[in-house]
Design an enzyme around this catalytic site. Structure first.
Site, PDB file in Angstrom:
ATOM      1  N   ASP A  27      42.114  83.415 101.773  1.00  0.00           N
ATOM      2  CA  ASP A  27      42.378  84.731 101.197  1.00  0.00           C
ATOM      3  C   ASP A  27      42.722  85.773 102.265  1.00  0.00           C
ATOM      4  OD1 ASP A  27      42.332  87.006  99.620  1.00  0.00           O
ATOM      5  OD2 ASP A  27      40.157  87.202  99.737  1.00  0.00           O
TER       6      ASP A  27
ATOM      7  N   ASP B 228      48.570  89.476  99.732  1.00  0.00           N
ATOM      8  CA  ASP B 228      47.231  89.008  99.393  1.00  0.00           C
ATOM      9  C   ASP B 228      47.271  87.640  98.709  1.00  0.00           C
ATOM     10  OD1 ASP B 228      44.628  88.688  98.677  1.00  0.00           O
ATOM     11  OD2 ASP B 228      44.541  90.353  97.278  1.00  0.00           O
TER      12      ASP B 228
END
Lengths: 43, 441
Positions: free
Chosen positions: B35, B222
């Site tokens: 992430d 992201d």
């Protein structure tokens, strides 16, 4: 070949979005609202 | 929390891509999201007893690792859609063939609610900067560099959009694989260290400017988010063009019917657009942006509540209407056409962070949506930004766009999740503090 190039490869797995997941997302979204999001970017 | 850490962009429930890592010696396997929108590593702990979520996932057993080091400092992360709490520990972390020694990570002993219970992953490996790391823990990525495990401080993501379940793509630490992209990357500098945040320009729908980001917006790459999140004003325009169901906004309708002509007249009189909503009495003007007139005084606030005209939604609706009208005027549309169009947009307002359904049969008529990054246009085709759920006659289509409004100075902000990072191979260059995009192979 990757080692020689100095690269480290990590395979990723993919999970398609399914109906159960969408329901859970909605539920967790409501849960998140109750949490108040002190650390959230929005706040 | 005391340190004011900011961690909460992710919609982890919808995250689609996972990889495997090992923690401890011998390695205990965990499936994690790689992430770029957070910076901590956490996995469920064997000492997590009272959260059902822990029993659905692999759990770390410190006692079975010969390289475990006790830390014990408490840690908690609150996400937008859930939270975890536990304590820091240290151990070796195996990523591919690399062994990262003495890595701080959170053993999660509490994972309340449904968020992580139904998740297909065990934990999260953050690839963001240490600035947003809870407890200022050194991220795994930093340790890889410190310990000389990779030659080049760069990692890249390639999502295989055409793969079935189980073959999701690759993250490459130390550089990029030329087989994963076509042409050259366009690089943009990281503007705010913490997230992989950069400046982005105009967003175009069907080749036409939406206006809202023409003066610049921020964007964050992201990998922990599935969809594309952006300002409501733009998502509404996209919804209108792709036929996505929206929420009818009465405030928006009121602004158009009662103030529409006045706003148009002010725009035609070349009034500074940012001042228009304060001039018509729907917002006050603080010199940088519109602010709801409702903050002026408690007395005013009560009066405004009773007449229903000066509330935040009215101010927001007015500010959106100004941008939409300005944009339509620049396309030489007539006043009647503009007012009618803005009225239509009022039916398409997205619910915040919600999903919008679209007709699967209309994909062919949907426009391309382009993002301007580093002066270049990065287009998404309908088949790239519409997600299909299910197969055959039961198939449903949902828009890959969701609304999220972050006020200035941090916003307006876009979150470019997997929907964008699928078509565009993304390079995260820590050495040169830049993000690069190229067409994915």
């Amino acid at each position: 070949a990757s080692e020689a190039e100095g690269l480290v490869r990590i395979a990723l797995k993919k999970r398609p979005i399914d109906q159960n997941n969408r329901v859970a997302t909605r539920l967790s979204g409501e849960e998140g609202q109750h949490l108040g999001g002190a650390n959230s970017l929005g706040s | 929390e005391d340190e004011g850490d900011i961690v909460a962009l992710q919609n982890y429930m919808n995250a689609q891509y996972f990889g495997e890592i090992g923690v401890g010696t011998p390695p205990q396997k965990f499936t994690v999201i790689f992430d770029t929108g957070s910076s901590n590593l956490w996995v469920p702990s064997a000492k997590c007893y009272f959260s059902i979520a822990c029993y659905f996932h692999s759990r770390y057993k410190a006692g079975q690792s010969s390289t475990y080091k006790k830390n014990g400092k408490p840690a908690a992360i609150q996400y937008g859609t859930g939270s975890i709490a536990g304590y820091f520990s240290e151990d070796s972390v195996t990523v591919g063939d690399l062994v990262v020694k003495d890595q701080e990570f959170i053993e999660a002993t509490k994972e309340p609610g449904v968020t992580f219970m139904v998740a297909k992953f065990d934990g999260i490996l953050g690839l963001g900067f240490q600035e947003i790391s809870v407890g200022k823990a050194v991220p795994v990525w930093y340790k890889m560099i410190e310990q000389g495990l990779i030659s080049d401080p760069v990692f890249s993501f390639w999502f295989n959009r055409h793969a079935g379940e189980g073959e999701g793509g690759e993250i490459v630490f130390g550089g990029m694989d030329p087989k994963h992209y076509i042409g050259e990357h366009t690089y943009v500098p990281v503007t705010q260290k913490g997230y992989w945040q950069f400046d982005m320009g105009d967003v175009l729908v069907g080749g036409k400017s939406t206006g809202f980001c023409a003066g610049g917006c921020a964007a964050i790459a992201d990998s922990g988010t599935s969809l594309l999140a952006g300002p409501t004003a733009i998502i509404t325009e996209i919804n209108e063009k792709i036929g996505a169901a929206g929420v009818v906004s009465q405030e928006c309708k009121t602004v158009v019917s009662q103030y529409g002509q006045q706003i148009l007249d002010l725009l035609l009189a070349e009034t500074q657009p940012k001042k228009i909503c304060s001039q018509v009495g729907l917002c006050t003007f603080d010199g940088t942006r519109g602010v709801s007139a409702g903050i002026r005084s408690v007395v005013d606030d009560e009066a405004e509540k009773s007449n229903g005209l000066h509330s935040d939604p009215m101010c927001n609706a007015c500010e959106m209407a100004v941008v939409w009208m300005q944009n339509q005027l620049s396309q030489n549309k007539t006043q009647d056409v503009i007012l009618n169009y803005i009225n239509q947009l009022c039916d398409r307002l997205p619910s915040p962070m919600g999903e919008s359904s679209v007709d699967c049969g209309s994909l062919a008529s949907m426009p391309e949506i382009e993002f301007t990054i580093g002066g270049k246009k990065f287009a998404l085709k309908p088949e790239e930004y519409i997600l299909k759920v299910g197969e055959g006659p039961a198939a449903q289509c949902i828009s890959g766009f969701t609304a999220m409004d972050i006020p200035p100075p941090r916003g307006p902000l876009w979150i470019l999740g997997d929907v964008f990072m699928g078509p565009y191979h993304t390079v995260f260059d820590y050495g040169k503090l830049r993000v690069g995009f190229a067409k994915a192979a």
